[in-house]
Design a protein around this motif. Structure first.
Motif, short mmCIF file in Angstrom:
data_model
loop_
_atom_site.label_atom_id
_atom_site.label_comp_id
_atom_site.label_asym_id
_atom_site.label_seq_id
_atom_site.Cartn_x
_atom_site.Cartn_y
_atom_site.Cartn_z
N THR A 65 0.86 -1.11 -0.07
CA THR A 65 -0.02 -0.12 0.09
C THR A 65 0.88 1.20 -0.04
O THR A 65 1.74 1.28 0.83
CB THR A 65 -0.98 0.12 1.24
OG1 THR A 65 -1.83 -1.17 1.13
CG2 THR A 65 -1.91 1.13 1.29
N ALA A 66 0.50 1.87 -0.89
CA ALA A 66 1.21 3.68 -0.79
C ALA A 66 0.17 4.38 -1.03
O ALA A 66 -0.57 4.62 -1.95
CB ALA A 66 2.32 3.53 -2.22
N VAL A 67 0.05 5.25 0.04
CA VAL A 67 -1.13 6.29 0.30
C VAL A 67 -0.25 7.75 -0.07
O VAL A 67 0.78 7.89 0.55
CB VAL A 67 -1.65 6.16 1.33
CG1 VAL A 67 -2.68 7.30 1.59
CG2 VAL A 67 -2.40 4.61 1.72
N ALA A 68 -0.67 8.48 -0.86
CA ALA A 68 -0.04 9.88 -1.05
C ALA A 68 -0.53 10.49 0.38
O ALA A 68 -1.26 10.63 0.95
CB ALA A 68 -0.80 10.52 -2.26
N ALA A 86 4.67 12.62 -1.84
CA ALA A 86 5.51 11.53 -1.60
C ALA A 86 4.37 10.42 -1.16
O ALA A 86 3.69 10.70 -0.02
CB ALA A 86 6.63 11.83 -0.83
N ALA A 87 4.41 9.14 -1.47
CA ALA A 87 3.75 8.23 -0.95
C ALA A 87 4.35 7.54 0.31
O ALA A 87 5.50 7.32 0.23
CB ALA A 87 3.54 7.19 -2.01
N VAL A 100 10.86 0.20 3.06
CA VAL A 100 10.74 0.65 1.75
C VAL A 100 11.10 2.21 1.90
O VAL A 100 10.21 2.77 2.77
CB VAL A 100 9.57 0.37 1.04
CG1 VAL A 100 9.28 1.20 -0.36
CG2 VAL A 100 9.54 -1.15 0.57
N MET A 101 11.87 2.79 1.02
CA MET A 101 12.17 4.23 1.10
C MET A 101 11.85 4.73 -0.24
O MET A 101 11.62 4.40 -1.29
CB MET A 101 13.65 4.50 1.35
CG MET A 101 14.00 4.13 2.52
SD MET A 101 15.24 2.88 2.86
CE MET A 101 15.61 1.86 1.57
N VAL A 102 11.12 6.12 -0.04
CA VAL A 102 10.64 6.97 -0.89
C VAL A 102 11.68 7.95 -1.62
O VAL A 102 12.49 8.67 -0.39
CB VAL A 102 9.51 7.85 -0.97
CG1 VAL A 102 8.89 8.16 -2.09
CG2 VAL A 102 8.42 6.65 -0.46
N PHE A 118 12.95 1.61 -8.07
CA PHE A 118 11.83 1.07 -9.01
C PHE A 118 10.57 1.75 -9.22
O PHE A 118 10.62 2.76 -8.10
CB PHE A 118 11.22 -0.29 -8.13
CG PHE A 118 12.39 -1.39 -7.94
CD1 PHE A 118 12.59 -2.19 -9.03
CD2 PHE A 118 13.27 -1.39 -6.91
CE1 PHE A 118 13.67 -3.22 -8.71
CE2 PHE A 118 14.19 -2.19 -6.68
CZ PHE A 118 14.33 -3.32 -7.54
N ARG A 119 9.84 1.86 -10.10
CA ARG A 119 8.75 3.13 -10.23
C ARG A 119 7.72 2.67 -9.52
O ARG A 119 6.96 3.58 -9.04
CB ARG A 119 8.43 3.09 -11.74
CG ARG A 119 9.62 3.67 -12.36
CD ARG A 119 9.31 3.65 -14.21
NE ARG A 119 9.41 2.30 -14.30
CZ ARG A 119 8.90 1.86 -15.75
NH1 ARG A 119 8.06 2.34 -16.15
NH2 ARG A 119 9.16 0.45 -15.72
#
Length: 144
Positions: A65-68, A86-87, A100-102, A118-119
């Motif tokens: 899950t990546a939530v803005a 950033a998510a 995981v890092m953004v 990775f995109r």
């Protein structure tokens, strides 16, 4: 005529090296600011605002899950601020969280694939499963 001893010569050489290095860094930062700022915005604009998935990949259960989320007000500066959209990623492999890092351009990296970007969060999860090659992911928290 004055003579310079070794200590004074070393001080002058060190000061000169620092001055040249600082100048070179300043030139690099000033010239790179305009050419790299536009691609970073383009990449972030193309990144998904939110991403959710759950699947079995090579026999491993991956969920992401990546939530803005908006960047904190204190972190917003011209050069070092994360993107405003950033998510915040949350990734599980067989129920164990993977850190995981953004990155600044909106791409992701993980502790398993630290030197690759990775995109999408799904790409990070699949690459981590590939890298683990059947090994169990261990929770990264230290216990006493």
């Amino acid at each position: 005529m004055t003579t310079i001893n070794r200590r004074e010569l070393l001080k002058l050489a060190t000061a000169g090296t620092v001055a040249v290095g600082t100048g070179a860094l300043a030139v690099q930062v000033l010239t790179a600011g305009g050419s790299q700022a536009a691609p970073a915005r383009d990449t972030q604009a193309n990144a998904p605002a939110g991403e959710r998935f759950a699947e079995v990949y090579k026999g491993r259960r991956i969920e992401g899950t990546a939530v803005a989320a908006a960047a904190p007000r204190a972190a917003r500066s011209l050069a070092a601020a994360p993107p405003a959209t950033a998510a915040t990623p949350d990734l599980l492999i067989d129920g164990v969280p993977l850190h995981v890092m953004v990155n600044g351009d909106g791409t992701y990296t993980s502790v398993v694939n630290h030197y690759e970007t990775f995109r999408s969060l799904r790409e990070v999860a699949r690459a981590a499963v590939d890298q683990l090659d059947g090994a169990a992911l261990v929770n990264g928290h230290h216990h006493r």
